[in-house]
Write a protein that holds these residues in place. Structure first.
Motif, PDB file in Angstrom:
ATOM      1  N   ARG A   1       0.809  -1.224   0.000  1.00 24.48           N
ATOM      2  CA  ARG A   1       0.000   0.000   0.000  1.00 24.48           C
ATOM      3  C   ARG A   1       0.840   1.270   0.000  1.00 24.48           C
ATOM      4  O   ARG A   1       0.484   2.259  -0.650  1.00 24.48           O
ATOM      5  N   ASP A   2       1.970   1.267   0.714  1.00 25.91           N
ATOM      6  CA  ASP A   2       2.672   2.518   1.016  1.00 25.91           C
ATOM      7  C   ASP A   2       3.834   2.839   0.085  1.00 25.91           C
ATOM      8  O   ASP A   2       4.587   3.774   0.360  1.00 25.91           O
ATOM      9  N   VAL A   3       4.016   2.083  -0.994  1.00 30.13           N
ATOM     10  CA  VAL A   3       5.175   2.324  -1.864  1.00 30.13           C
ATOM     11  C   VAL A   3       4.771   2.348  -3.327  1.00 30.13           C
ATOM     12  O   VAL A   3       3.698   1.862  -3.712  1.00 30.13           O
ATOM     13  N   THR A   4       5.663   2.909  -4.132  1.00 27.71           N
ATOM     14  CA  THR A   4       5.584   2.814  -5.592  1.00 27.71           C
ATOM     15  C   THR A   4       6.835   2.083  -6.063  1.00 27.71           C
ATOM     16  O   THR A   4       7.941   2.637  -6.016  1.00 27.71           O
ATOM     17  N   PRO A   5       6.729   0.824  -6.488  1.00 25.84           N
ATOM     18  CA  PRO A   5       7.900   0.107  -6.989  1.00 25.84           C
ATOM     19  C   PRO A   5       8.476   0.800  -8.224  1.00 25.84           C
ATOM     20  O   PRO A   5       7.737   1.213  -9.117  1.00 25.84           O
ATOM     21  N   ILE A   6       9.801   0.928  -8.255  1.00 25.25           N
ATOM     22  CA  ILE A   6      10.485   1.615  -9.354  1.00 25.25           C
ATOM     23  C   ILE A   6      11.185   0.625 -10.273  1.00 25.25           C
ATOM     24  O   ILE A   6      10.964   0.620 -11.491  1.00 25.25           O
ATOM     25  N   ILE A   7      12.025  -0.240  -9.690  1.00 28.99           N
ATOM     26  CA  ILE A   7      12.813  -1.162 -10.501  1.00 28.99           C
ATOM     27  C   ILE A   7      13.337  -2.293  -9.631  1.00 28.99           C
ATOM     28  O   ILE A   7      13.776  -2.067  -8.507  1.00 28.99           O
ATOM     29  N   GLN A   8      13.234  -3.524 -10.114  1.00 30.12           N
ATOM     30  CA  GLN A   8      13.913  -4.641  -9.450  1.00 30.12           C
ATOM     31  C   GLN A   8      15.328  -4.713 -10.001  1.00 30.12           C
ATOM     32  O   GLN A   8      15.540  -4.594 -11.211  1.00 30.12           O
ATOM     33  N   LEU A   9      16.298  -4.958  -9.110  1.00 28.34           N
ATOM     34  CA  LEU A   9      17.704  -4.899  -9.486  1.00 28.34           C
ATOM     35  C   LEU A   9      18.367  -6.267  -9.567  1.00 28.34           C
ATOM     36  O   LEU A   9      18.931  -6.635 -10.595  1.00 28.34           O
ATOM     37  N   SER A  10      18.307  -7.024  -8.476  1.00 25.43           N
ATOM     38  CA  SER A  10      19.072  -8.265  -8.417  1.00 25.43           C
ATOM     39  C   SER A  10      18.544  -9.116  -7.275  1.00 25.43           C
ATOM     40  O   SER A  10      17.495  -8.838  -6.702  1.00 25.43           O
ATOM     41  N   GLY A  11      19.276 -10.165  -6.970  1.00 27.57           N
ATOM     42  CA  GLY A  11      19.018 -11.003  -5.807  1.00 27.57           C
ATOM     43  C   GLY A  11      20.355 -11.334  -5.182  1.00 27.57           C
ATOM     44  O   GLY A  11      21.409 -10.958  -5.707  1.00 27.57           O
ATOM     45  N   VAL A  12      20.353 -12.040  -4.082  1.00 22.63           N
ATOM     46  CA  VAL A  12      21.602 -12.295  -3.367  1.00 22.63           C
ATOM     47  C   VAL A  12      21.863 -13.787  -3.251  1.00 22.63           C
ATOM     48  O   VAL A  12      20.959 -14.612  -3.374  1.00 22.63           O
ATOM     49  N   THR A  13      23.125 -14.131  -3.018  1.00 24.01           N
ATOM     50  CA  THR A  13      23.518 -15.501  -2.712  1.00 24.01           C
ATOM     51  C   THR A  13      23.716 -15.594  -1.202  1.00 24.01           C
ATOM     52  O   THR A  13      24.511 -14.847  -0.628  1.00 24.01           O
ATOM     53  N   PHE A  14      22.985 -16.496  -0.568  1.00 21.73           N
ATOM     54  CA  PHE A  14      23.135 -16.720   0.860  1.00 21.73           C
ATOM     55  C   PHE A  14      24.038 -17.924   1.099  1.00 21.73           C
ATOM     56  O   PHE A  14      24.048 -18.871   0.307  1.00 21.73           O
ATOM     57  N   GLY A  15      24.762 -17.893   2.215  1.00 24.20           N
ATOM     58  CA  GLY A  15      25.630 -19.010   2.549  1.00 24.20           C
ATOM     59  C   GLY A  15      25.725 -19.242   4.036  1.00 24.20           C
ATOM     60  O   GLY A  15      25.430 -18.356   4.844  1.00 24.20           O
ATOM     61  N   VAL A  16      26.127 -20.457   4.395  1.00 27.71           N
ATOM     62  CA  VAL A  16      26.367 -20.847   5.788  1.00 27.71           C
ATOM     63  C   VAL A  16      27.876 -20.867   5.991  1.00 27.71           C
ATOM     64  O   VAL A  16      28.601 -21.590   5.297  1.00 27.71           O
TER      65      VAL A  16
ATOM     66  N   ALA B   1       8.917   7.427 -14.267  1.00 32.23           N
ATOM     67  CA  ALA B   1       9.628   7.109 -15.503  1.00 32.23           C
ATOM     68  C   ALA B   1      11.066   7.599 -15.479  1.00 32.23           C
ATOM     69  O   ALA B   1      11.991   6.891 -15.901  1.00 32.23           O
ATOM     70  N   VAL B   2      11.278   8.811 -14.972  1.00 29.21           N
ATOM     71  CA  VAL B   2      12.632   9.365 -14.904  1.00 29.21           C
ATOM     72  C   VAL B   2      13.511   8.520 -13.978  1.00 29.21           C
ATOM     73  O   VAL B   2      14.656   8.182 -14.302  1.00 29.21           O
ATOM     74  N   LEU B   3      12.977   8.181 -12.805  1.00 26.68           N
ATOM     75  CA  LEU B   3      13.742   7.375 -11.853  1.00 26.68           C
ATOM     76  C   LEU B   3      14.050   5.995 -12.434  1.00 26.68           C
ATOM     77  O   LEU B   3      15.189   5.515 -12.360  1.00 26.68           O
ATOM     78  N   HIS B   4      13.048   5.365 -13.010  1.00 24.38           N
ATOM     79  CA  HIS B   4      13.258   4.046 -13.607  1.00 24.38           C
ATOM     80  C   HIS B   4      14.330   4.092 -14.683  1.00 24.38           C
ATOM     81  O   HIS B   4      15.261   3.277 -14.695  1.00 24.38           O
ATOM     82  N   ASP B   5      14.224   5.030 -15.594  1.00 25.97           N
ATOM     83  CA  ASP B   5      15.163   5.090 -16.715  1.00 25.97           C
ATOM     84  C   ASP B   5      16.583   5.368 -16.246  1.00 25.97           C
ATOM     85  O   ASP B   5      17.549   4.778 -16.752  1.00 25.97           O
ATOM     86  N   GLY B   6      16.724   6.260 -15.253  1.00 25.07           N
ATOM     87  CA  GLY B   6      18.050   6.576 -14.736  1.00 25.07           C
ATOM     88  C   GLY B   6      18.708   5.382 -14.058  1.00 25.07           C
ATOM     89  O   GLY B   6      19.881   5.082 -14.293  1.00 25.07           O
ATOM     90  N   PHE B   7      17.936   4.676 -13.226  1.00 27.32           N
ATOM     91  CA  PHE B   7      18.512   3.541 -12.513  1.00 27.32           C
ATOM     92  C   PHE B   7      18.655   2.310 -13.406  1.00 27.32           C
ATOM     93  O   PHE B   7      19.549   1.483 -13.194  1.00 27.32           O
TER      94      PHE B   7
END
Length: 324
Positions: free
Chosen positions: A116-131, A267-273
């Motif tokens: 509800r409280d955000v506007t998604p701009i762009i998904q970037l990546s994911g992470v590798t987790f390790g023990v 649009a400006v934020l998305h395109d820049g990032f």
């Protein structure tokens, strides 16, 4: 026309200009005309912080303004959410959206909502987790952790980057579901966690791949990773799935602004990032932490956020995690 009538019309016109709805006013305003503030909900110096600082640097030329990075570590990566909830929807306040923000509403009381409280701009990546364990640790493989926990209940200390984070819930699935006990030690960031494991303050660490340099230097040993396949960087290390646990975790993350960002600002934020995301320097940076680009635009990222939220709702229900 009389002078009085001309004055009345001029005043009416001025009033009309001053009562243009905020959203329309923002949509008509040039953007950006001043620096943009990007909040990182982790301690300074960790892998995610360093990556997002580079992203900010690379996005600045395309945006025509500096992107200033601030840190709000703690609370399992959710400390930027109150900032987004209360910020003006003008594009000058944005933040990273890590996986824990979709989980937190189901395990603790929060005043914000990640949909509800955000506007998604762009998904970037994911992470590798390790023990991880220290190089001189007697714990040589994943099964050694469970054997230690069985033999000495409540003595195995394991560090993560916070309560309710992906590593914490993975530990719950690995240990608590099997009736095993461990001591959970939350840290604010990857840098201090890896130092604690290396220095012997805790026996085990579970975190994202900012630990890579310590592993490559031989100061930490990697017992398992959590992706669907073995990593290219450490192909000799088995996954949790290969070790007999049906767990895959990569915690996709991106950037978001407050609810109600005007379309032109979004649009400006998305395109820049996006331009920064696909810059060769950023690709090299991701590879350093065993990550890859996982781009999604605003609409697809918003849909992915909704799906992650529902997955976390279901996961919390299965684990019976109570709200604190």
């Amino acid at each position: 026309m009389s002078v009085d009538r001309r004055h009345w019309l001029a005043g009416a016109a001025a009033l009309a200009l001053n009562t243009v709805p905020l959203g329309r006013a923002l949509a008509d305003e040039a953007f950006p005309t001043r620096p943009i503030m990007m909040w990182v909900p982790w301690a300074a110096g960790g892998a995610t912080d360093l990556s997002l600082r580079l992203l900010a640097e690379l996005a600045a030329p395309a945006l025509g303004q500096p992107v200033v990075v601030g840190n709000r570590g703690g609370a399992g990566g959710t400390m930027a959410m109150p900032i987004l909830q209360t910020a003006e929807p003008n594009g000058y306040t944005i933040a990273q959206m890590p996986q824990p923000v979709f989980r937190a509403p189901f395990i603790q009381q929060v005043l914000w909502d990640p949909i509800r409280d955000v506007t998604p701009i762009i998904q970037l990546s994911g992470v590798t987790f390790g023990v991880l364990v220290a190089q001189d640790s007697k714990l040589r493989k994943l099964e050694d952790l469970f054997e230690f926990a069985r033999a000495r209940p409540g003595e195995l200390s394991i560090a993560t980057n916070g309560i309710g984070t992906t590593p914490h819930l993975v530990l719950e699935a690995l240990f608590t579901d099997r009736g095993l006990r461990y001591i959970h030690v939350p840290y604010k960031g990857t840098a201090e966690l890896t130092l604690a494991v290396e220095g012997g303050q805790v026996m085990v660490g579970v975190n994202s791949s900012g630990f890579g340099p310590e592993v490559d230097a031989g100061r930490l040993r990697l017992l398992a990773t959590m992706g669907a396949q073995r990593t290219r960087r450490w192909p000799q290390v088995p996954t949790l799935r290969e070790s007999g646990f049906n767990i895959v975790a990569m915690s996709p993350y991106g950037l978001a602004g407050p609810r109600g960002l005007p379309p032109n600002v979004l649009a400006v934020l998305h395109d820049g990032f996006k331009k920064a995301l696909f810059h060769p320097r950023f690709a090299e940076n991701l590879a350093r932490y065993d990550q890859e680009v996982a781009y999604l635009g605003p609409e697809d990222y918003a849909q992915a956020c909704r799906e992650e939220y529902e997955k976390e709702r279901a996961a919390a229900g299965r684990l019976g995690v109570p709200r604190s």
